[in-house]
Design an enzyme around this catalytic site. Sequence first.
Site, PDB file in Angstrom:
ATOM      1  N   ARG A  53      12.726  78.658 -16.281  1.00  0.00           N
ATOM      2  CA  ARG A  53      14.137  78.718 -15.927  1.00  0.00           C
ATOM      3  C   ARG A  53      14.616  80.145 -16.139  1.00  0.00           C
ATOM      4  NH1 ARG A  53      15.424  80.047 -20.257  1.00  0.00           N
ATOM      5  NH2 ARG A  53      17.524  80.518 -19.546  1.00  0.00           N
ATOM      6  N   GLY A  54      15.847  80.410 -15.705  1.00  0.00           N
ATOM      7  CA  GLY A  54      16.350  81.770 -15.690  1.00  0.00           C
ATOM      8  C   GLY A  54      16.076  82.364 -14.321  1.00  0.00           C
ATOM      9  N   ALA A  55      17.100  82.934 -13.694  1.00  0.00           N
ATOM     10  CA  ALA A  55      16.976  83.374 -12.300  1.00  0.00           C
ATOM     11  C   ALA A  55      15.779  84.294 -12.047  1.00  0.00           C
ATOM     12  CB  ALA A  55      18.280  84.039 -11.854  1.00  0.00           C
ATOM     13  N   ARG A  96      15.942  74.721  -6.635  1.00  0.00           N
ATOM     14  CA  ARG A  96      17.236  74.936  -7.288  1.00  0.00           C
ATOM     15  C   ARG A  96      18.098  75.807  -6.365  1.00  0.00           C
ATOM     16  NH1 ARG A  96      17.408  76.217 -13.519  1.00  0.00           N
ATOM     17  NH2 ARG A  96      19.431  75.227 -13.174  1.00  0.00           N
ATOM     18  N   GLN A 203      20.015  75.321 -24.282  1.00  0.00           N
ATOM     19  CA  GLN A 203      19.159  76.497 -24.098  1.00  0.00           C
ATOM     20  C   GLN A 203      19.443  77.588 -25.126  1.00  0.00           C
ATOM     21  OE1 GLN A 203      20.838  74.954 -21.613  1.00  0.00           O
ATOM     22  NE2 GLN A 203      19.787  75.108 -19.640  1.00  0.00           N
ATOM     23  N   ASP A 244      23.176  84.063 -12.662  1.00  0.00           N
ATOM     24  CA  ASP A 244      22.240  83.530 -11.677  1.00  0.00           C
ATOM     25  C   ASP A 244      22.580  83.982 -10.270  1.00  0.00           C
ATOM     26  OD1 ASP A 244      20.328  81.015 -12.747  1.00  0.00           O
ATOM     27  OD2 ASP A 244      21.958  81.596 -14.069  1.00  0.00           O
TER      28      ASP A 244
END
EC number: 5.3.1.23
Length: 355
Positions: A53-55, A96, A203, A244
Amino acid sequence: MSNPVKIEPLSWQQETTGFLRLIDQTRLPTELVEIDCRSVEQVWTAIKRLSVRGAPAIGVAAAYGVCIGAAETTRQSVDQAKQQAHAAADYLATSRPTAVNLFWALDRMRQVIDRDGFDQTDAFLEALLAEARAIHQQDRDTCHAIGRNGAPLIAAAKNVLTHCNAGALATAEYGTALAVIYSAHDSGQSLHVFADETRPLLQGARLTAWELQQHGVPVTVICDSMAACVMKEGRVDAVIVGADRIAANGDACNKIGTYGLSVLAKHHNIPFYVAAPCSTFDLTLASGDLIPIEQRADYEISEAFGKRTVPEGVDVYNPAFDVAPAELITAIITDRGVIDPVDEANVRRVVQDAS
């Protein structure tokens, strides 16, 4: 000062017919477990379920996912490999909707797919892997540049508040928002971090606190609703978050709860910084109102971590992100410099110079 532990959230194993290895972030902080993705479907699932996860990290993972897709069938022609690569890119794009780095990385991979001149399938697969590795390395370099550019902004800060996880786990290495903190810390600055736990999936508590601890940065976890109180008590000198997707006017989309922090910081006269690479900007969108907001499953709130906390039959609203408006952002820290003040002219000046 303790020696920081280098965190590598994802890596490519072997050569053109290799696979993607990821830290399964759903298992942190109690277990450090790696998973191997050997199919496009496994990469898609890892992105969707937040194992990665994380852009920026999503973009890197997706680029390697295209490599996996292109090589999934043996003894194929160049045209067949290209068809598979295109199909993989299209499929991964559905994982996503909000993180623009996902689409930026896939567009780069498509440019390689559409390139002429590949006489052999092996040459095509090697070109795809080279591009994915270049995206990976660029993100490493970008994160360190963000850290260098942002550290002077918090040079006088002793306590910084952050939200969600914009650290090494969200990128190829070092992070975005946390890169600024790491750069300041590594230069000898005495710095303490308040980490919002970041509901509903925590998170901040699970990931940010874990990696700050690994790096030797003092950290205190607070629940999201404590941020206002901590600011009022004078305990916060700056707020810094990741993003993001950032619109042309500087509106910044980040994990749900970020908008509230920007309002609170403005009220308490605390600088509010956003840290993100230039690849996170979407100059096709005039404002944050146009950013697509991912809606996550109800169970993440009603049954978080396996225990039901919402009565059966009660509706749940679970947007993954919200948008901090440009007028509440003190500055945006990028790999190409600091955008201050935050307006469309300055955004385009910095970001378009990077293109």
